[in-house]
Design a protein around this motif. Sequence first.
Motif, short mmCIF file in Angstrom:
data_model
loop_
_atom_site.label_atom_id
_atom_site.label_comp_id
_atom_site.label_asym_id
_atom_site.label_seq_id
_atom_site.Cartn_x
_atom_site.Cartn_y
_atom_site.Cartn_z
N PHE A 140 0.89 -1.29 -0.06
CA PHE A 140 0.01 0.03 0.01
C PHE A 140 0.93 1.28 0.07
O PHE A 140 1.54 1.46 0.91
N HIS A 141 0.84 1.98 -1.12
CA HIS A 141 1.77 3.28 -1.18
C HIS A 141 0.98 4.20 -1.87
O HIS A 141 0.09 4.26 -2.89
N ILE A 142 1.10 5.38 -1.25
CA ILE A 142 0.53 6.84 -1.66
C ILE A 142 1.31 7.80 -1.22
O ILE A 142 1.64 7.91 0.01
N SER A 143 1.50 8.80 -2.15
CA SER A 143 2.27 9.96 -1.76
C SER A 143 1.81 11.22 -2.44
O SER A 143 0.95 11.17 -3.42
N SER A 144 2.45 12.31 -2.38
CA SER A 144 2.17 13.42 -3.15
C SER A 144 3.22 14.63 -3.38
O SER A 144 4.32 14.41 -2.63
N ASN A 145 3.07 15.27 -4.12
CA ASN A 145 4.06 16.36 -4.40
C ASN A 145 4.08 17.38 -3.34
O ASN A 145 4.97 18.13 -2.96
N TYR A 146 2.83 17.76 -2.82
CA TYR A 146 2.63 18.87 -1.69
C TYR A 146 2.26 18.30 -0.34
O TYR A 146 2.31 18.46 0.84
N LEU A 147 1.34 17.29 -0.35
CA LEU A 147 0.56 16.65 0.64
C LEU A 147 1.45 15.83 1.60
O LEU A 147 2.02 14.94 1.02
N VAL A 201 5.83 0.64 -5.62
CA VAL A 201 4.74 1.02 -6.42
C VAL A 201 3.59 0.27 -5.75
O VAL A 201 3.74 -0.76 -5.36
N SER A 202 2.13 0.96 -5.65
CA SER A 202 1.39 0.42 -4.78
C SER A 202 0.85 -0.98 -5.42
O SER A 202 0.60 -0.96 -6.82
N GLU A 203 0.61 -2.03 -4.65
CA GLU A 203 0.37 -3.22 -5.40
C GLU A 203 -1.31 -3.54 -5.16
O GLU A 203 -1.67 -4.72 -5.25
N VAL A 204 -2.15 -2.67 -4.49
CA VAL A 204 -3.58 -2.95 -4.28
C VAL A 204 -4.08 -1.84 -4.86
O VAL A 204 -3.71 -0.60 -4.95
N ASP A 205 -5.35 -1.87 -5.03
CA ASP A 205 -6.60 -0.93 -5.30
C ASP A 205 -6.75 -0.12 -4.18
O ASP A 205 -6.88 -0.49 -2.83
N MET A 206 -6.64 1.38 -4.18
CA MET A 206 -7.00 2.09 -3.29
C MET A 206 -8.11 3.29 -3.38
O MET A 206 -8.42 3.63 -4.71
N THR A 207 -8.98 3.65 -2.53
CA THR A 207 -9.93 4.65 -2.71
C THR A 207 -9.76 5.55 -1.81
O THR A 207 -9.01 5.46 -0.56
N ILE A 254 -16.15 9.73 -3.70
CA ILE A 254 -14.83 8.55 -3.14
C ILE A 254 -14.09 8.45 -4.69
O ILE A 254 -14.70 7.64 -5.56
N TYR A 255 -13.02 8.64 -4.63
CA TYR A 255 -12.20 8.27 -6.00
C TYR A 255 -11.12 7.12 -5.85
O TYR A 255 -10.73 6.62 -4.70
N THR A 256 -11.02 6.54 -6.97
CA THR A 256 -10.43 4.97 -6.88
C THR A 256 -9.25 5.28 -7.63
O THR A 256 -8.98 5.73 -8.92
N PHE A 257 -8.12 4.86 -7.11
CA PHE A 257 -6.71 4.77 -7.40
C PHE A 257 -6.58 3.05 -8.03
O PHE A 257 -6.08 2.47 -7.00
N GLY A 258 -6.73 2.78 -8.99
CA GLY A 258 -6.57 1.52 -9.36
C GLY A 258 -5.02 0.92 -9.31
O GLY A 258 -4.25 1.67 -9.50
N LYS A 259 -5.02 -0.36 -9.17
CA LYS A 259 -3.70 -0.85 -9.17
C LYS A 259 -3.02 -0.83 -10.66
O LYS A 259 -3.69 -1.30 -11.49
N PHE A 260 -1.76 -0.40 -10.65
CA PHE A 260 -0.94 -0.13 -11.92
C PHE A 260 0.52 -0.97 -11.77
O PHE A 260 0.96 -1.01 -10.72
N ALA A 261 0.79 -1.46 -13.08
CA ALA A 261 2.16 -2.26 -12.69
C ALA A 261 3.05 -1.03 -12.74
O ALA A 261 4.25 -1.32 -12.22
N ASN A 262 2.81 0.08 -13.44
CA ASN A 262 3.99 1.14 -13.20
C ASN A 262 3.52 2.46 -12.53
O ASN A 262 2.28 2.48 -12.12
N THR A 263 4.31 3.45 -12.32
CA THR A 263 3.83 4.64 -11.53
C THR A 263 2.76 5.43 -12.33
O THR A 263 3.00 5.50 -13.36
N THR A 264 1.95 6.00 -11.61
CA THR A 264 0.86 6.81 -12.52
C THR A 264 0.74 7.76 -11.25
O THR A 264 1.06 7.96 -10.17
#
Length: 277
Positions: free
Chosen positions: A63-70, A101-107, A135-145
């Motif tokens: 589970f990975h999520i980050s931001s350029n500002y937050l 890189v995140s390996e799971v779907d995230m909302t 509620i937004y979905t950040f789907g699992k991707f093989a690469n960075t997005t």
Amino acid sequence: MKERTEMRDDRQQSAESKPAKRGMRVAAWAALVFCAIALMASSLLAKYVTESQERAEMESSGFHISSNYLEEISQTYTVADWGDGFDILLYNYEKENVAQVSEVDMTYTVTVSEGTTVSVTDQASNVPDEDNDDIYTFGKFANTTYHTLHVTPGTTVSKGDKITVTVTTVAPYKKMLTATFSIARNSKPDYTIEDQGNGTVLVTVKTNDYADIMKVTWDPDKLSPDNTNILMAAWKDENPTGTFTVESNSTYELLFFKKSDEDVGKTSGTGTEITLS
């Protein structure tokens, strides 16, 4: 004589018992304080252990999520110019380690300060909110997005104000990223259109840091410009569009005469083009 001796003995015993009672009370209070400190310590330790376990679970599950500002610990930034708003990027990886890189779907959800709006799009410019429930979905991707949060301060937000943007993941784990933004400059003018109730409509323009040309368009079947105003002297209903040049940090008023009893009400907006209908 014997009675006096017994009385003295009783008083002596009473006096000797008082320090003993005080000592017992002190010991009791000390025990209570110790128990309270121990309880607080165990509670903090339990919280630390729980948070550490959750963090370990998040990392092990991919589970990975980050931001350029937050950030998890809020930061404050100065935005040089609101303009038409500004963008915040949300990554499906750890920005300190792009390989994670995140390996799971995230909302997740997004909240912003009052008077501010936000729109969310993915890398393909689609809105990742299939159910329109914010509620937004950040789907699992093989690469960075990434997702783009476009933040637009409303007309009630002015130079010097601060707004806060917060992203909170809903699933599979909870994580909060936040930041505060302060405006240093506003290059877009604000305006209001208001029915005066006396057969006229007043347009008020506050230029903020904008200094250039404003454009006004009106419906000639409903309104007619006040040509006694030097800014509107050349405006005619035959060509219902007029322009005028403004200076920064100034206020301008434009009056229009109504041709019907229709109540125009009051509206407000931001931008260099104003339309009266």
